[in-house]
Scaffold this active site. Structure first.
Site, PDB file in Angstrom:
ATOM      1  N   SER A 103       0.855  -1.194   0.000  1.00  0.00           N
ATOM      2  CA  SER A 103       0.000   0.000   0.000  1.00  0.00           C
ATOM      3  C   SER A 103       0.882   1.233   0.000  1.00  0.00           C
ATOM      4  CB  SER A 103      -0.898   0.022   1.241  1.00  0.00           C
ATOM      5  OG  SER A 103      -1.406   1.337   1.400  1.00  0.00           O
TER       6      SER A 103
ATOM      7  N   HIS B 285      -1.147  -1.339  -4.369  1.00  0.00           N
ATOM      8  CA  HIS B 285      -2.408  -1.034  -3.681  1.00  0.00           C
ATOM      9  C   HIS B 285      -2.470   0.472  -3.423  1.00  0.00           C
ATOM     10  CE1 HIS B 285      -5.911  -2.130  -1.225  1.00  0.00           C
ATOM     11  NE2 HIS B 285      -5.500  -1.199  -0.376  1.00  0.00           N
TER      12      HIS B 285
ATOM     13  N   ASP C  63      -4.656   3.509  -1.915  1.00  0.00           N
ATOM     14  CA  ASP C  63      -5.722   3.835  -0.967  1.00  0.00           C
ATOM     15  C   ASP C  63      -6.245   5.240  -1.195  1.00  0.00           C
ATOM     16  OD1 ASP C  63      -5.984   1.490   0.710  1.00  0.00           O
ATOM     17  OD2 ASP C  63      -3.939   1.896   1.374  1.00  0.00           O
TER      18      ASP C  63
ATOM     19  N   MET D  22      -8.820   8.026  -0.106  1.00  0.00           N
ATOM     20  CA  MET D  22      -9.638   8.396   1.062  1.00  0.00           C
ATOM     21  C   MET D  22     -10.199   9.799   0.889  1.00  0.00           C
ATOM     22  SD  MET D  22      -7.240   6.965   4.115  1.00  0.00           S
ATOM     23  CE  MET D  22      -6.514   5.323   4.047  1.00  0.00           C
TER      24      MET D  22
ATOM     25  N   HIS E  23      -8.292   1.042  -4.118  1.00  0.00           N
ATOM     26  CA  HIS E  23      -9.218   0.820  -3.007  1.00  0.00           C
ATOM     27  C   HIS E  23      -9.885   2.145  -2.672  1.00  0.00           C
ATOM     28  CE1 HIS E  23      -9.486  -0.330   1.594  1.00  0.00           C
ATOM     29  NE2 HIS E  23     -10.678  -0.201   1.021  1.00  0.00           N
TER      30      HIS E  23
ATOM     31  N   MET F 298     -12.061   4.379  -0.663  1.00  0.00           N
ATOM     32  CA  MET F 298     -12.726   4.611   0.629  1.00  0.00           C
ATOM     33  C   MET F 298     -13.388   5.969   0.532  1.00  0.00           C
ATOM     34  SD  MET F 298      -9.660   3.038   2.935  1.00  0.00           S
ATOM     35  CE  MET F 298      -8.511   3.180   1.563  1.00  0.00           C
TER      36      MET F 298
ATOM     37  N   MET G 186     -11.367  -5.944   5.172  1.00  0.00           N
ATOM     38  CA  MET G 186     -10.598  -4.993   5.982  1.00  0.00           C
ATOM     39  C   MET G 186     -10.348  -5.606   7.352  1.00  0.00           C
ATOM     40  SD  MET G 186      -9.867  -2.433   4.148  1.00  0.00           S
ATOM     41  CE  MET G 186      -8.964  -1.652   5.497  1.00  0.00           C
TER      42      MET G 186
ATOM     43  N   GLY H 256      -8.680   3.881   7.151  1.00  0.00           N
ATOM     44  CA  GLY H 256      -8.365   5.290   7.368  1.00  0.00           C
ATOM     45  C   GLY H 256      -6.885   5.541   7.579  1.00  0.00           C
ATOM     46  N   PHE H 257      -6.217   4.580   8.184  1.00  0.00           N
ATOM     47  CA  PHE H 257      -4.815   4.801   8.546  1.00  0.00           C
ATOM     48  C   PHE H 257      -3.993   3.526   8.395  1.00  0.00           C
ATOM     49  CE2 PHE H 257      -7.614   7.506  10.994  1.00  0.00           C
ATOM     50  CZ  PHE H 257      -7.128   8.764  10.665  1.00  0.00           C
ATOM     51  N   GLY H 258      -2.724   3.713   8.079  1.00  0.00           N
ATOM     52  CA  GLY H 258      -1.791   2.590   8.093  1.00  0.00           C
ATOM     53  C   GLY H 258      -1.300   2.359   9.520  1.00  0.00           C
ATOM     54  N   GLY H 259      -0.630   1.244   9.713  1.00  0.00           N
ATOM     55  CA  GLY H 259       0.047   0.992  10.988  1.00  0.00           C
ATOM     56  C   GLY H 259      -0.838   0.579  12.151  1.00  0.00           C
TER      57      GLY H 259
ATOM     58  N   ASP I 166      -6.531  -6.593   4.070  1.00  0.00           N
ATOM     59  CA  ASP I 166      -5.905  -5.268   4.154  1.00  0.00           C
ATOM     60  C   ASP I 166      -5.960  -4.748   5.583  1.00  0.00           C
ATOM     61  OD1 ASP I 166      -5.026  -2.686   3.688  1.00  0.00           O
ATOM     62  OD2 ASP I 166      -6.715  -2.110   2.414  1.00  0.00           O
ATOM     63  N   GLY I 167      -4.780  -4.547   6.160  1.00  0.00           N
ATOM     64  CA  GLY I 167      -4.699  -3.888   7.462  1.00  0.00           C
ATOM     65  C   GLY I 167      -4.016  -4.733   8.513  1.00  0.00           C
ATOM     66  N   GLY I 168      -2.893  -4.235   8.995  1.00  0.00           N
ATOM     67  CA  GLY I 168      -2.202  -4.913  10.095  1.00  0.00           C
ATOM     68  C   GLY I 168      -1.541  -6.224   9.709  1.00  0.00           C
TER      69      GLY I 168
ATOM     70  N   GLY J  94       1.219  -2.198   4.075  1.00  0.00           N
ATOM     71  CA  GLY J  94       1.723  -0.833   3.977  1.00  0.00           C
ATOM     72  C   GLY J  94       2.963  -0.678   4.821  1.00  0.00           C
ATOM     73  N   SER J  95       2.767  -0.556   6.132  1.00  0.00           N
ATOM     74  CA  SER J  95       3.919  -0.321   7.014  1.00  0.00           C
ATOM     75  C   SER J  95       4.910  -1.478   6.979  1.00  0.00           C
ATOM     76  CB  SER J  95       3.445  -0.031   8.441  1.00  0.00           C
ATOM     77  OG  SER J  95       2.434  -0.907   8.831  1.00  0.00           O
TER      78      SER J  95
HETATM   79  C1  DX5 Z   1      -6.241   1.401   5.583  1.00  0.00           C
HETATM   80  C2  DX5 Z   1      -5.724   1.093   4.200  1.00  0.00           C
HETATM   81  C3  DX5 Z   1      -4.638   0.107   4.188  1.00  0.00           C
HETATM   82  C4  DX5 Z   1      -3.405   0.504   4.948  1.00  0.00           C
HETATM   83  C5  DX5 Z   1      -2.673  -0.720   5.365  1.00  0.00           C
HETATM   84  O1  DX5 Z   1      -7.371   2.187   5.482  1.00  0.00           O
HETATM   85  O2  DX5 Z   1      -6.767   0.591   3.390  1.00  0.00           O
HETATM   86  O3  DX5 Z   1      -4.309  -0.279   2.859  1.00  0.00           O
HETATM   87  O4  DX5 Z   1      -2.561   1.314   4.196  1.00  0.00           O
HETATM   88  O5  DX5 Z   1      -1.600  -0.323   6.153  1.00  0.00           O
HETATM   89  P1  DX5 Z   1      -0.881  -1.332   7.134  1.00  0.00           P
HETATM   90  O6  DX5 Z   1      -0.391  -2.487   6.309  1.00  0.00           O
HETATM   91  O7  DX5 Z   1       0.237  -0.522   7.709  1.00  0.00           O
HETATM   92  O8  DX5 Z   1      -1.892  -1.767   8.148  1.00  0.00           O
HETATM   93 ZN    ZN Z   2      -6.395  -0.382   1.336  1.00  0.00          ZN
END
Ligand code: DX5
Ligand code: ZN
Length: 219
Positions: free
Chosen positions: A10, A35, A37, A39, A68, A70, A139, A144-147, A175-177, A197-198
């Site tokens: 991401s 990917h 994102d 928003m 993606h 959002m 999800m 909304g946020f990475g990490g 997707d996520g964490g 992402g992270s």
């Molecule tokens: C969250 C995004 C994700 C996010 C994943 O809203 O859709 O794609 O960037 O980030 P990580 O892998 O750090 O959880």
């Molecule tokens: Zn995403």
């Protein structure tokens, strides 16, 4: 499933001041999808970028652009994302009262159609559109946020959706964490596309971070 695993970094976690170079770097490091994102500060409490930025980075890679959305509404903007170079366009079930129509429209644009579910959303919302989707995005954090930390309850949802998919050619993306600690459980539950992402952008060596994810997944 691990042998066909696709890694989709991401770019939310990339350095936005050099986005084109970051996209080239993850391409060269062997990612499968990019990917992206999007928003809107309305459907989710964060803002990123839209079609003009996607169009700019399209020149940096030939890899699949996994967009993606959002955003709410998404329907009026689908054509713009297709024109900007998206290959897969994913809308959120929660943001679309006419999901069936949007999925058909995305496919009519010659793009792959995805549907995403927030952590609280039951997989039954997919039941009557499953033959119109190319990708289902679970999800595993609140978008909304990475990490953020992986929400464990989503493993059961992934298993159930894998079983709903049966022998259909539908990607099941999570997707996520997802990181080297959580990826194996996600893949074992049935996911074949992993957004990270992270976990990818945390170091400078993306060959290493992407490779570590594949190794941890058992690929
Ligand atoms: C969250 C995004 C994700 C996010 C994943 O809203 O859709 O794609 O960037 O980030 P990580 O892998 O750090 O959880
Ligand atoms: Zn995403």
């Amino acid at each position: 499933m691990a042998d066909t695993l696709k890694i989709a970094p991401s770019i939310l976690s990339a350095d936005f001041s050099r986005l084109g170079a970051e996209v080239e770097a993850i391409d060269n490091a062997g990612c499968d999808y990019i990917h992206i994102d999007v928003m809107d500060g309305h459907f989710v409490p964060n803002l990123t970028f839209g079609p003009p930025v996607i169009k700019c980075i399209r020149a940096s890679t030939k890899k699949v652009f996994d967009v993606h959305l959002m955003i709410n509404p998404a329907q009026p903007f689908l054509q713009d994302y297709a024109d900007a170079g998206a290959d897969i366009i994913t809308v959120h079930a929660e943001a679309d009262p006419h999901l069936d129509r949007s999925l058909q429209f995305i496919q009519s644009l010659g793009k792959k159609a995805g549907v995403s579910l927030n952590p609280h959303t039951h997989e039954s919302v997919i039941e009557y559109v499953i033959d119109k989707v190319d990708l289902i995005l679970v999800m595993s954090v609140n978008p909304g946020f990475g990490g953020q930390s992986f929400i464990e309850s989503q493993l059961e949802k992934i298993r159930r959706i894998r079983s709903m998919i049966g022998d259909r050619a539908i990607d099941l993306e999570v997707d996520g964490g997802v990181n080297t600690d959580t990826i194996k459980a996600v893949v074992d539950a049935g996911a074949n596309v992993i957004v990270a992402g992270s976990a990818v952008f945390k170091g400078d060596d993306y060959v290493k971070t992407i490779g570590a994810l594949r190794t941890a997944a058992g690929a």
